[in-house]
Design a protein around this motif. Structure first.
Motif, PDB file in Angstrom:
ATOM      1  N   ARG A   1       1.515 -15.335  21.255  1.00 26.98           N
ATOM      2  CA  ARG A   1       1.498 -13.877  21.249  1.00 26.98           C
ATOM      3  C   ARG A   1       2.395 -13.299  20.168  1.00 26.98           C
ATOM      4  O   ARG A   1       2.243 -12.136  19.786  1.00 26.98           O
ATOM      5  CB  ARG A   1       1.934 -13.332  22.614  1.00 26.98           C
ATOM      6  CG  ARG A   1       0.945 -13.649  23.709  1.00 26.98           C
ATOM      7  CD  ARG A   1       1.549 -13.410  25.069  1.00 26.98           C
ATOM      8  NE  ARG A   1       1.609 -12.000  25.373  1.00 26.98           N
ATOM      9  CZ  ARG A   1       0.663 -11.356  26.045  1.00 26.98           C
ATOM     10  NH1 ARG A   1      -0.390 -12.002  26.478  1.00 26.98           N
ATOM     11  NH2 ARG A   1       0.770 -10.070  26.270  1.00 26.98           N
TER      12      ARG A   1
ATOM     13  N   MET B   1       2.015  -9.228  19.812  1.00 25.69           N
ATOM     14  CA  MET B   1       1.784  -8.630  21.115  1.00 25.69           C
ATOM     15  C   MET B   1       3.076  -8.618  21.935  1.00 25.69           C
ATOM     16  O   MET B   1       3.208  -7.901  22.909  1.00 25.69           O
ATOM     17  CB  MET B   1       0.706  -9.392  21.895  1.00 25.69           C
ATOM     18  CG  MET B   1      -0.698  -9.190  21.389  1.00 25.69           C
ATOM     19  SD  MET B   1      -1.174  -7.459  21.293  1.00 25.69           S
ATOM     20  CE  MET B   1      -1.595  -7.169  22.989  1.00 25.69           C
TER      21      MET B   1
ATOM     22  N   TYR C   1     -15.686  -0.652  19.725  1.00 28.13           N
ATOM     23  CA  TYR C   1     -14.365  -0.038  19.834  1.00 28.13           C
ATOM     24  C   TYR C   1     -13.514  -0.301  18.586  1.00 28.13           C
ATOM     25  O   TYR C   1     -12.955   0.620  17.988  1.00 28.13           O
ATOM     26  CB  TYR C   1     -13.656  -0.567  21.080  1.00 28.13           C
ATOM     27  CG  TYR C   1     -12.303   0.045  21.310  1.00 28.13           C
ATOM     28  CD1 TYR C   1     -12.191   1.278  21.925  1.00 28.13           C
ATOM     29  CD2 TYR C   1     -11.140  -0.603  20.904  1.00 28.13           C
ATOM     30  CE1 TYR C   1     -10.954   1.850  22.142  1.00 28.13           C
ATOM     31  CE2 TYR C   1      -9.902  -0.031  21.101  1.00 28.13           C
ATOM     32  CZ  TYR C   1      -9.817   1.194  21.723  1.00 28.13           C
ATOM     33  OH  TYR C   1      -8.590   1.759  21.926  1.00 28.13           O
TER      34      TYR C   1
ATOM     35  N   LEU D   1     -18.392  -4.204  32.866  1.00 28.77           N
ATOM     36  CA  LEU D   1     -17.816  -4.814  34.058  1.00 28.77           C
ATOM     37  C   LEU D   1     -18.889  -5.416  34.955  1.00 28.77           C
ATOM     38  O   LEU D   1     -18.575  -6.152  35.882  1.00 28.77           O
ATOM     39  CB  LEU D   1     -17.008  -3.780  34.848  1.00 28.77           C
ATOM     40  CG  LEU D   1     -15.742  -3.280  34.153  1.00 28.77           C
ATOM     41  CD1 LEU D   1     -15.071  -2.205  34.975  1.00 28.77           C
ATOM     42  CD2 LEU D   1     -14.781  -4.430  33.914  1.00 28.77           C
TER      43      LEU D   1
ATOM     44  N   PHE E   1      -7.745 -12.949  25.832  1.00 25.32           N
ATOM     45  CA  PHE E   1      -6.719 -13.153  26.858  1.00 25.32           C
ATOM     46  C   PHE E   1      -7.200 -14.058  27.979  1.00 25.32           C
ATOM     47  O   PHE E   1      -8.373 -14.384  28.104  1.00 25.32           O
ATOM     48  CB  PHE E   1      -6.259 -11.809  27.405  1.00 25.32           C
ATOM     49  CG  PHE E   1      -5.620 -10.958  26.356  1.00 25.32           C
ATOM     50  CD1 PHE E   1      -4.258 -10.984  26.159  1.00 25.32           C
ATOM     51  CD2 PHE E   1      -6.404 -10.157  25.531  1.00 25.32           C
ATOM     52  CE1 PHE E   1      -3.670 -10.221  25.182  1.00 25.32           C
ATOM     53  CE2 PHE E   1      -5.823  -9.392  24.552  1.00 25.32           C
ATOM     54  CZ  PHE E   1      -4.464  -9.421  24.370  1.00 25.32           C
TER      55      PHE E   1
ATOM     56  N   ARG F   1     -15.963  -8.913  20.858  1.00 22.05           N
ATOM     57  CA  ARG F   1     -15.234  -7.683  20.547  1.00 22.05           C
ATOM     58  C   ARG F   1     -14.166  -7.959  19.504  1.00 22.05           C
ATOM     59  O   ARG F   1     -13.937  -7.172  18.581  1.00 22.05           O
ATOM     60  CB  ARG F   1     -14.597  -7.166  21.839  1.00 22.05           C
ATOM     61  CG  ARG F   1     -13.888  -5.863  21.709  1.00 22.05           C
ATOM     62  CD  ARG F   1     -13.396  -5.383  23.049  1.00 22.05           C
ATOM     63  NE  ARG F   1     -12.402  -6.276  23.616  1.00 22.05           N
ATOM     64  CZ  ARG F   1     -11.886  -6.137  24.824  1.00 22.05           C
ATOM     65  NH1 ARG F   1     -12.295  -5.160  25.598  1.00 22.05           N
ATOM     66  NH2 ARG F   1     -10.989  -6.974  25.282  1.00 22.05           N
ATOM     67  N   THR F   2     -13.510  -9.125  19.654  1.00 29.89           N
ATOM     68  CA  THR F   2     -12.487  -9.487  18.686  1.00 29.89           C
ATOM     69  C   THR F   2     -13.113  -9.790  17.321  1.00 29.89           C
ATOM     70  O   THR F   2     -12.584  -9.397  16.281  1.00 29.89           O
ATOM     71  CB  THR F   2     -11.714 -10.713  19.191  1.00 29.89           C
ATOM     72  OG1 THR F   2     -11.331 -10.462  20.529  1.00 29.89           O
ATOM     73  CG2 THR F   2     -10.500 -10.989  18.359  1.00 29.89           C
TER      74      THR F   2
ATOM     75  N   MET G   1      -7.197 -11.523  19.276  1.00 31.71           N
ATOM     76  CA  MET G   1      -6.704 -12.256  20.426  1.00 31.71           C
ATOM     77  C   MET G   1      -7.660 -12.108  21.609  1.00 31.71           C
ATOM     78  O   MET G   1      -8.216 -11.044  21.845  1.00 31.71           O
ATOM     79  CB  MET G   1      -5.325 -11.726  20.811  1.00 31.71           C
ATOM     80  CG  MET G   1      -4.672 -12.514  21.907  1.00 31.71           C
ATOM     81  SD  MET G   1      -2.901 -12.287  21.841  1.00 31.71           S
ATOM     82  CE  MET G   1      -2.375 -13.523  22.976  1.00 31.71           C
TER      83      MET G   1
ATOM     84  N   ASN H   1     -10.997  -9.157  29.815  1.00 26.53           N
ATOM     85  CA  ASN H   1     -10.543  -7.779  29.993  1.00 26.53           C
ATOM     86  C   ASN H   1     -11.387  -6.775  29.221  1.00 26.53           C
ATOM     87  O   ASN H   1     -10.882  -6.035  28.401  1.00 26.53           O
ATOM     88  CB  ASN H   1      -9.070  -7.643  29.616  1.00 26.53           C
ATOM     89  CG  ASN H   1      -8.803  -8.095  28.198  1.00 26.53           C
ATOM     90  OD1 ASN H   1      -9.706  -8.599  27.526  1.00 26.53           O
ATOM     91  ND2 ASN H   1      -7.599  -7.911  27.732  1.00 26.53           N
ATOM     92  N   PRO H   2     -12.695  -6.748  29.493  1.00 27.83           N
ATOM     93  CA  PRO H   2     -13.493  -5.716  28.834  1.00 27.83           C
ATOM     94  C   PRO H   2     -13.070  -4.338  29.318  1.00 27.83           C
ATOM     95  O   PRO H   2     -12.592  -4.193  30.436  1.00 27.83           O
ATOM     96  CB  PRO H   2     -14.926  -6.030  29.278  1.00 27.83           C
ATOM     97  CG  PRO H   2     -14.783  -6.813  30.523  1.00 27.83           C
ATOM     98  CD  PRO H   2     -13.503  -7.557  30.409  1.00 27.83           C
ATOM     99  N   PHE H   3     -13.242  -3.330  28.449  1.00 28.09           N
ATOM    100  CA  PHE H   3     -12.952  -1.953  28.865  1.00 28.09           C
ATOM    101  C   PHE H   3     -14.037  -1.507  29.833  1.00 28.09           C
ATOM    102  O   PHE H   3     -15.165  -1.988  29.767  1.00 28.09           O
ATOM    103  CB  PHE H   3     -12.963  -1.018  27.656  1.00 28.09           C
ATOM    104  CG  PHE H   3     -11.962  -1.379  26.614  1.00 28.09           C
ATOM    105  CD1 PHE H   3     -10.627  -1.495  26.940  1.00 28.09           C
ATOM    106  CD2 PHE H   3     -12.352  -1.604  25.301  1.00 28.09           C
ATOM    107  CE1 PHE H   3      -9.700  -1.817  25.967  1.00 28.09           C
ATOM    108  CE2 PHE H   3     -11.431  -1.936  24.335  1.00 28.09           C
ATOM    109  CZ  PHE H   3     -10.100  -2.048  24.667  1.00 28.09           C
ATOM    110  N   PRO H   4     -13.725  -0.567  30.700  1.00 30.61           N
ATOM    111  CA  PRO H   4     -14.766  -0.056  31.604  1.00 30.61           C
ATOM    112  C   PRO H   4     -15.726   0.870  30.868  1.00 30.61           C
ATOM    113  O   PRO H   4     -15.892   2.027  31.232  1.00 30.61           O
ATOM    114  CB  PRO H   4     -13.959   0.683  32.678  1.00 30.61           C
ATOM    115  CG  PRO H   4     -12.687   1.058  32.026  1.00 30.61           C
ATOM    116  CD  PRO H   4     -12.424   0.034  30.973  1.00 30.61           C
ATOM    117  N   LYS H   5     -16.324   0.354  29.817  1.00 36.06           N
ATOM    118  CA  LYS H   5     -17.271   1.133  29.027  1.00 36.06           C
ATOM    119  C   LYS H   5     -18.539   0.305  28.894  1.00 36.06           C
ATOM    120  O   LYS H   5     -18.618  -0.798  29.431  1.00 36.06           O
ATOM    121  CB  LYS H   5     -16.714   1.396  27.617  1.00 36.06           C
ATOM    122  CG  LYS H   5     -15.409   2.138  27.581  1.00 36.06           C
ATOM    123  CD  LYS H   5     -14.901   2.175  26.141  1.00 36.06           C
ATOM    124  CE  LYS H   5     -13.524   2.798  26.092  1.00 36.06           C
ATOM    125  NZ  LYS H   5     -13.375   3.888  25.206  1.00 36.06           N
TER     126      LYS H   5
ATOM    127  N   ALA I   1     -15.688  -8.524  16.081  1.00 32.33           N
ATOM    128  CA  ALA I   1     -16.247  -7.334  15.457  1.00 32.33           C
ATOM    129  C   ALA I   1     -15.284  -6.685  14.476  1.00 32.33           C
ATOM    130  O   ALA I   1     -15.704  -5.971  13.577  1.00 32.33           O
ATOM    131  CB  ALA I   1     -16.648  -6.319  16.527  1.00 32.33           C
ATOM    132  N   VAL I   2     -13.980  -6.913  14.621  1.00 31.81           N
ATOM    133  CA  VAL I   2     -13.045  -6.347  13.648  1.00 31.81           C
ATOM    134  C   VAL I   2     -12.788  -7.323  12.507  1.00 31.81           C
ATOM    135  O   VAL I   2     -11.938  -7.078  11.658  1.00 31.81           O
ATOM    136  CB  VAL I   2     -11.706  -5.921  14.286  1.00 31.81           C
ATOM    137  CG1 VAL I   2     -11.894  -4.682  15.129  1.00 31.81           C
ATOM    138  CG2 VAL I   2     -11.109  -7.025  15.103  1.00 31.81           C
TER     139      VAL I   2
END
Lengths: 387, 448, 284
Positions: C81, C86, C140, C179, C124, C193-194, C122, C128-132, C196-197
């Motif tokens: 981390r 982090m 994002y 979710l 985890f 998601r990671t 990173m 831990n996806p966002f509630p979207k 994508a950046v």
């Protein structure tokens, strides 16, 4: 990866930025956080302002009239010439309704909290909580209206019989229990089982007869009581206890929940009943949290305005005898609310400032009790987490 | 102790617990049920022809042609009464002075009772106050007035040790032998034909302004005032509270200053509501002079500082309940802290924050003490949005107090008071109910 | 049978199995990799007074998979981390020594941690996806970095999901709440998601500890897919997993980097006796 098109052109640029950019970033961050801090400090500023502005208008009263009259005299004639500003009977009235509501709300609130946290199954608890929340949500003026329009005539016309019924319903089961337990305590030393039982029955019957006699005697005495005015300290105490209950229940329930499972299980494992576990283990462990709950609940009753203004009768005198809840009283809050309109605020007479003196008194009391309850809660949290 | 006794104690303890909860539920019912039942009576009731006359004259509603025919039907029966009255007046003139003096007083009582029941008698000068222009508009009230007409109230004070007791004497008895004797049975038998009671749904109670300080009409100015005050308070307190909560949860570093801020927050939560009112008067009006005297803005500001601690606390709880992993995920994707708060944490905490906000809104709407000196007036019409900066407003909470405790005819207007209390409780409890539902949905969502 | 005769052969076989644990899977060849990408020099991390990671010296080769193993609380997660900072979330945390990434100082005075984290992604322990929606989850990061064109975002989302081997499973429900996905899918979504950046380094902090064996296998396959494109560092409790997916392994014990070698060597021929004790299961 290399062949794929990148969506940003920063791929090869480093994450280290120039000193100038860094400085700008830092200034922005500091500024933003400072702004947040200012907004968060708003509450503290408001508290200081409240103290300052209430005290500013309270001090002239003490400069004009001194301290002794306010706290020691019971003559409250602010409109007379010369005026009298003895607030003792008003302070006493506040104290009386606060104590009265606490006497009703504290035992009931604590027991209800225990019931919620340890006795009720979860499925019922879900329905009990909204009831408490609704009790808390009903506006004080609605309670005041109820006290004035529904409860006061009821007390005035049928006060005696209401008191008698309340006496029977509340005290009779309790006394039965006391009789059974005392008889049991008296006989528990007797070794022989047969004679013990026989002795137990005799004692229970004996105590029972005495108790019924006492109950009946007091009950009839109560039923003969005449209540001259329904707007009295009893009425207000009852309604204020409704209003203090939600606070007491929810804060003490939190305190009880904070006591770990291990303590409960330890007690059950030793063969204690649920009631014994609660009384001997849970309540001592949660006692300081419950104390905080009681302080907060009592403060709600002390600070309440509308109910007492509408239903206390607003007569500034100390009841005779001093514990007579059937007489009208007058409280600090009701005096402030009622007299402010008549007090001449433009010229700033003593009559205006004495109300701020009362406000300051309320403010100081609430501030101190808040500090105490906060300290208590913090201490309990420390003790529980330390264990 | 006996095991039997221990178990008995245990069971009694459980019963005590249940009992106390039942008492609380009963307390809630005892308070709400009479208010709900009688409050509904302000909108749904049996109205008389006087109600329809009043509506037609004051609010220009209802069918005028129907009213005319109804009035004619009612007038046919009323005419007999009026002729009986004039007949008796003639008789009165012919009496010897001693008797005349005796009857004149009693006759005056009869006349005023009739006037209260049926409205102004023919030949009388038109009354100045609107309340005297009409007879009883509600059938239940009409029956009370009928009783007043038929019976004279007397007090028995024979027992000096007890309170004096009320008893009734038929008025017909005291007019025995005169021409007026027939009037009483006539009114009793024909009251329905004269008043024409009809089930009425009076939506105007919610939507109309009041006439002659709440004798007729509705409570719209109060409802509107309550909304202005409560939403005004939210406008100030909600953003401030949420930002403060963000600071406390995300930025504050533990230390003396921070614990002082928190202490301040709980102190503010414990300040008696009347003290907020005094502060509002002393600071917003007398010092800052946000307005010359009472105004909506001064009241809203006062209510705002009162609900601020609640909003901060609930927003804090909602933010702390957001899983830490969301924040980690967002930061690890290269988001700044502030951006993370705005795009991830606040949306996830929003239902919880709103729950606290809605409950605070209810509290602001229901609170009376802070607006007594800062915003509320007892009589007044609905104010425009532009007037909030300089004019006070009637509000439900304050007018309930005023109407129940200070109005000169408080006893006559119980139905209006009940209606107002019901309106206020409905608003507040609906807000709370929506908060409860909102919270149930959050906990469901968190459970997955 | 007596207990003696029972114990002896078992112990023997356990000792023997040390040599058998490492079964290198068939792997594709990595081109232009192996340069030191993350470099630690006398790098220590403190929580207040407590030194959680002690004077680590290491060079993490680019585009290969490096596994970090060691007992709980040994500092491997803390070290991981620290690479994308982090640890800054913990107020009492501070570092000494140097940590370089791409020849730049991670803890330098002029480092922008936001830009750093964009390059060092990173994933985890718990998904831990966002509630979207799924789409918004992937989009994002790109949105943060200024891309708002829907078409372009769609391209990125598809590319990232394909790389994470999730596209076929979710392509028809991109607007559904993330979710609602299964745990394994959620974790692959987090990887997507990671990605994508467009980071250069992927840090995986026990990415399969909350998943069932089947989902774990998929994540491991995914790591093999991504190997060669990204420098991957994975913290794991599972030594079989370390041996299956990694090219290099770092063994931490009580904050000290005990051994850092190629996975083949570390598992078959550990230099340090502590490493050997750990991988043979004498302690954990």
């Amino acid at each position: 990866m290399a062949v794929e098109e990148s969506f940003t052109n920063q791929r090869s640029t480093a994450f280290v930025i120039s000193a100038r950019k860094r400085a700008i970033q830092k200034v922005g961050k500091t500024f933003g956080e400072a702004l947040l801090l200012v907004i968060a400090s708003f509450v503290a500023i408001v508290v200081l302002f409240i103290f300052y502005f209430v005290a500013r208008d309270a001090v002239p009263y003490f400069q004009i009239r001194g301290f002794s009259e306010f706290f020691t005299s019971t003559d409250w004639y602010p409109a007379d010439d010369p005026p009298a500003f003895g607030a003792l009977s008003i302070i006493y009235g506040s104290l009386m309704v606060t104590v009265g509501s606490a006497l009703l709300a504290v035992p009931m609130g604590i027991i209800a909290a225990i019931c919620l946290s340890d006795i009720l199954p979860f499925s019922i608890r879900q329905y009990a909580k909204p009831v408490i929340e609704m009790l808390a949500a009903i506006p004080s003026v609605a309670y005041g209206f109820f006290a004035l329009v529904v409860l006061a005539p009821l007390l005035q016309n049928n006060g005696g019989s209401i008191l008698m019924w309340a006496w029977w319903i509340i005290v009779a089961p309790f006394m039965t229990l006391v009789v059974v337990v005392t008889a049991d305590l008296f006989t528990s030393r007797i070794a022989d089982r047969k004679s013990r039982n026989r002795f137990n029955y005799v004692l229970t019957a004996l105590f029972g007869i005495v108790t019924i006699f006492i109950l009946y005697f007091v009950g009839t005495a109560l039923s003969k009581l005449q209540i001259l005015s329904g707007t009295n300290a009893l009425n207000v105490s009852i309604i204020l206890s409704f209003m203090a209950l939600p606070t007491i229940v929810s804060v003490s329930e939190d305190a009880l929940q904070a006591v770990g499972r291990e303590l409960r299980e330890g007690s059950y494992a030793l063969g204690a009943t649920r009631a014994e576990t609660i009384v001997n283990v849970l309540l001592p462990a949660a006692s300081s949290g419950i104390l905080a709950a009681v302080i907060l609940g009592v403060m709600r009753a002390l600070g309440e305005t509308m109910v007492v203004w509408m239903a206390s009768g607003n007569s500034a005198h100390i009841p005779q005898p001093w514990f007579n809840y059937l007489e009208s009283v007058r409280t600090l809050t009701a005096t402030i609310a009622g007299d402010m309109g008549e007090a001449d605020q433009v010229t700033g007479s003593a009559r205006y400032h004495v109300l701020f003196a009362m406000g300051l008194l309320l403010l100081v009391i609430s501030f101190i009790s808040n500090l105490i309850s906060e300290r208590i809660v913090v201490r309990q949290r420390k003790i529980l987490s330390g264990n | 102790m006996n095991l039997r006794t221990r178990k008995l104690l245990d069971r009694s303890f459980t019963a005590l617990g249940f009992g106390s909860l039942v008492v609380m539920a009963l307390a809630l019912l005892v308070v709400i049920v009479p208010i709900a039942v009688k409050g509904i009576g302000a909108v749904f009731f049996t109205g008389t022809i006087e109600h329809r006359k009043m509506l037609s004259a004051e609010f220009h509603t209802g069918d005028p042609r129907e009213l005319t025919s109804e009035a004619a039907a009612s007038e046919r029966y009323r005419a007999n009464i009026y002729s009986m009255l004039s007949g008796f007046e003639g008789e009165l003139d012919r009496m010897d002075p001693e008797k005349k003096a005796e009857y004149k007083n009693k006759y005056g009582q009869v006349k005023s009772s009739l006037q209260a029941l049926l409205g102004p008698l023919p030949g009388e000068p038109a009354p100045m106050l609107t309340r005297f222009k009409y007879g009883q508009t509600r059938w239940d009230k009409a029956q009370e007035k009928l009783h007043d007409l038929l019976y004279e109230t007397k007090w028995d004070t024979s027992n000096p040790n007890a309170m004096s007791t009320e008893y009734f004497v038929r008025r017909a008895e005291s007019f025995k032998g005169t021409s007026l004797e027939k009037l009483f049975p006539y009114v009793e038998q024909n009251i329905e034909k004269m008043m024409l009671p009809k089930f009425t749904f009076y939506s105007g109670f919610i939507t109309e302004s009041s006439v002659d300080s709440h004798f007729f009409g509705g409570i719209w100015p109060e409802i509107q005032g309550t909304f202005f005050l409560a939403f005004g308070a939210m406008l100030f307190a909600f953003p401030l509270g949420v930002i403060a909560a963000i600071y406390f949860t995300e930025y504050a570093k533990p230390g003396f200053f921070n614990s002082m801020l928190r202490s301040a927050n709980s102190t503010l939560a414990g300040v008696p509501s009347i003290v907020f009112g005094m502060f509002g008067l002393a600071f917003f009006i007398n010092t800052l002079k946000v307005s010359d005297s009472k105004s909506v803005i001064a009241g809203s500001l006062t209510l705002a500082i009162m609900i601020l601690p609640t909003i901060i606390r609930s927003a804090e709880e909602a933010i702390l309940a957001v899983p830490k992993t969301y924040k980690e995920a967002s930061l690890s994707l290269g988001s700044t802290k502030w951006n993370t708060i705005i795009t991830v944490i606040l949306p996830a905490a929003l239902p919880g924050i709103l729950t606290g906000g809605v409950i605070s809104l209810g509290r602001a709407a229901g609170e009376t003490a802070p607006i007594i000196f800062t915003a509320a007036v007892s009589v007044g019409s609905a104010i425009g949005l532009a007037d909030v900066f300089n004019s006070p407003t009637p509000a439900l909470s304050w007018n309930i107090y005023n109407l129940a405790s200070e109005h000169e005819a408080a006893g006559e207007l119980r139905h209006v008071q009940y209606g107002m209390v019901l309106a206020l409780i409905t608003v507040v409890l609906l807000l709370n109910l929506s908060a409860i539902i909102l919270r149930a949905r959050i906990s469901k969502k968190l459970k997955g | 049978m007596t207990t003696d005769t029972l114990e002896t052969p078992e112990l023997m076989s356990a000792q023997k199995s040390t040599k058998d644990i490492y079964l290198p899977p068939a792997r594709k060849k990595v081109t232009d990799g192996g340069k030191p990408h993350v470099v630690a020099r006398e790098f220590s991390i403190y929580y207040g007074e407590f030194e959680a990671v002690k004077r680590v010296n290491a060079e993490i080769p680019s585009k290969y998979v490096t596994a970090l193993i060691g007992p709980s609380g040994c500092g491997k997660s803390t070290f991981l981390r620290s690479i994308n900072r982090m640890n800054d979330l913990i107020p009492t945390c501070h570092t000494t020594g140097a940590l370089h990434f791409d020849n730049e100082d991670v803890y330098g005075k002029y480092t922008d941690e936001v830009l750093l984290r964009k390059k060092v992604g990173m994933v985890f322990q718990k998904p831990n996806p966002f509630p979207k929606s799924i789409f918004d989850n992937i989009a994002y990061g790109p949105r943060l970095h200024g891309i708002n064109d829907r078409k372009k975002l769609m391209e990125i989302v598809e590319r990232s999901l394909r790389k994470a081997a999730l596209w076929d499973e979710v392509c028809d429900r991109l607007d559904k709440n993330a979710l609602g996905l299964s745990g394994g899918q959620q974790q692959r979504l987090c990887v997507a998601r990671t990605l994508a950046v467009e980071p250069e380094v992927l840090l995986l902090d026990e990415p399969t500890s909350a998943l069932d064996p089947k989902a774990t296998a998929k994540i491991e396959d995914l790591i093999q897919e991504l190997r060669g494109s990204y420098t991957i560092m994975i913290v794991t409790h599972n030594m079989q997993q370390a041996s299956r997916v990694s090219d290099y392994t770092m063994f931490f014990y009580e904050g000290v980097l005990v051994e850092h070698a190629s996975t083949a060597q570390l598992f078959t021929n550990p230099k340090d006796s502590m490493t050997e004790d750990y991988i043979t299961g004498r302690f954990s």
